[in-house]
Design a protein around this motif. Structure first.
Motif, PDB file in Angstrom:
ATOM      1  N   LYS A  54       0.819  -1.220   0.000  1.00  0.00           N
ATOM      2  CA  LYS A  54       0.000   0.000   0.000  1.00  0.00           C
ATOM      3  C   LYS A  54       0.849   1.264   0.000  1.00  0.00           C
ATOM      4  O   LYS A  54       0.426   2.298  -0.518  1.00  0.00           O
ATOM      5  N   ASP A  71      -4.762   3.722  -1.874  1.00  0.00           N
ATOM      6  CA  ASP A  71      -5.951   3.653  -1.030  1.00  0.00           C
ATOM      7  C   ASP A  71      -7.135   3.340  -1.916  1.00  0.00           C
ATOM      8  O   ASP A  71      -7.654   4.213  -2.624  1.00  0.00           O
ATOM      9  N   ASN A  72      -7.564   2.058  -1.873  1.00  0.00           N
ATOM     10  CA  ASN A  72      -8.594   1.560  -2.789  1.00  0.00           C
ATOM     11  C   ASN A  72      -8.142   1.790  -4.228  1.00  0.00           C
ATOM     12  O   ASN A  72      -7.128   1.274  -4.638  1.00  0.00           O
ATOM     13  N   ASN A  73      -8.864   2.610  -4.990  1.00  0.00           N
ATOM     14  CA  ASN A  73      -8.499   2.847  -6.385  1.00  0.00           C
ATOM     15  C   ASN A  73      -7.698   4.128  -6.577  1.00  0.00           C
ATOM     16  O   ASN A  73      -7.430   4.532  -7.708  1.00  0.00           O
TER      17      ASN A  73
END
Length: 304
Positions: free
Chosen positions: A270, A291-293
Motif C-alpha cells: 500500500k 488507497d482503494n483505487n
C-alpha cells in the motif's frame, strides 16, 4: 557535490575516522558513512557526500557480504581479537563434520544475540559504553531476527576457519563466530574480517583514502563517484510530468494522472518508495500510497 564514493577502509580506523578523512580531503562538511565497520575490520565502506547523506539509511538496509576468519579455542568478551580473553582451550581439535554442522545452523533466518560490545542502544545508551563502565551484567540483550542468505566454509587449517557470508542488515559476523565456537564447545572469536560488498558496492569499485586524495588533486575523481540513484536500483521508477514538478517539489501530493510508475501493477504494498524522475533527470525519492483505487505520490527526499 551530492555523490557517493566507495572507500576501502583499512584496519585500525573507525568508520568515523574515515568520514573525517574524506571531509578533510574533499573539503566538504556534509559527509556520512553507511553503516559502522569495526576498527579491526577492513573493506567496503560507501561514503555519502552532500545531499547524498539523505540516503545513508537506504544503503544501510542493503545486504552485505564478508570474508571472515574464525579462531577456535579462544573466547573473548568482544567476540573478536581486540577483547579480553575469557576462555582458552589450546588443545582444541574438532571433527570437520561437526564444524560443517555448526555452520549449517547459522544459515537462513535466525535469532541472533548481538555482542554486548556493540553500538546498539539500551535505554538510549550504547551497550559498548555500558559494558566499558562495568555494567555488562545489567544489560538485557534481546535476540534479533537476521537472515544469513549464504555461508560457505572456504578453508579449515588447525584451529582457524575461513568462511564467506552474505547476510541482511543488522547481522553481526562476530556473533556467528562466537555461536559456532559455543556450539563446538571450545569457544571461538573473529580474528579477521573483510567486508567484500555493501549493496551494489564491492571491492572492485572501491578506492583507498590515498587514492581519493590523489584523484581529487589530479581531477579524475569524477570517475569514482556514483550518483544517488545508482544505489536505489531496487526501487521502482516514477516519471513525473513536467507540469507537476513545482507542486511536487513544494511538498504537494500528486495524483496518478500526473505520473507513471514502471511495474506498478505488480506491486501489492500500500505504501512504498520509488525513484522519481522528471524529463529523465533524477529529482529524489518519493512515496507511493495506494488507497482503494486512488494512487498518489508525495516527496520523501529531494535532491534538487
Amino acid at each position: 557535490m551530492n555523490k557517493i564514493v566507495n572507500i576501502l577502509k583499512p584496519t585500525g580506523m573507525t568508520s568515523h575516522d574515515v568520514v573525517s578523512c574524506v571531509r578533510r580531503i574533499l573539503n566538504i562538511k556534509k559527509v556520512g558513512h553507511t553503516g559502522t565497520l569495526d576498527p579491526d575490520a577492513a573493506g567496503v565502506l560507501p561514503i555519502c557526500l552532500g545531499r547524498a547523506t539523505k540516503v545513508s539509511e537506504l544503503i544501510l538496509n542493503k545486504d552485505k557480504s564478508y570474508i571472515c576468519e574464525l579462531t577456535l579455542g579462544i573466547e573473548t568478551d568482544t567476540y573478536d581479537s581486540s577483547g579480553t580473553i575469557l576462555y582458552r582451550n589450546d588443545g582444541c581439535s574438532i571433527d570437520k563434520s561437526k564444524i560443517v554442522q555448526a555452520f549449517k545452523l547459522q544459515e537462513g533466518e535466525i535469532d541472533q544475540i548481538p555482542p554486548v560490545y556493540s553500538a546498539l542502544k539500551v535505554g538510549g545508551k550504547k551497550m559498548c559504553d555500558l559494558a566499558r563502565k562495568g555494567k555488562a551484567d545489567s544489560i538485557e540483550i534481546k535476540p534479533r531476527k537476521v537472515n544469513i542468505k549464504k555461508i560457505d566454509i572456504l578453508n579449515i587449517s588447525d584451529n582457524k576457519i575461513t568462511f564467506y557470508v552474505e547476510c541482511s542488515k543488522g547481522t553481526y559476523v562476530r556473533s556467528i563466530c562466537h555461536d559456532v565456537g559455543a556450539y563446538l564447545g571450545c569457544g571461538g572469536h573473529m580474528s579477521f574480517l573483510l567486508r567484500t560488498s555493501s549493496g551494489r558496492f564491492d571491492l572492485e569499485n572501491s578506492i583507498t583514502l590515498e587514492q581519493l586524495e590523489e584523484f581529487s588533486k589530479n581531477g579524475t575523481l569524477d570517475e569514482y563517484l556514483y550518483d544517488v540513484d545508482y544505489v536505489l536500483n531496487n526501487l521502482l521508477e516514477a516519471d513525473l510530468k513536467p507540469s507537476a514538478k513545482k507542486y511536487y517539489t513544494n511538498g504537494g501530493t500528486i495524483d496518478s494522472k500526473r505520473f507513471t510508475v514502471k511495474g506498478l501493477k505488480n506491486h501489492d504494498e500500500k505504501t512504498y518508495l520509488v525513484r522519481v524522475y522528471c524529463q529523465n533527470i533524477f529529482i529524489g525519492v518519493g512515496k507511493i500510497s495506494k488507497d482503494n483505487n486512488t494512487i498518489t505520490l508525495k516527496s520523501d527526499k529531494l535532491f534538487i
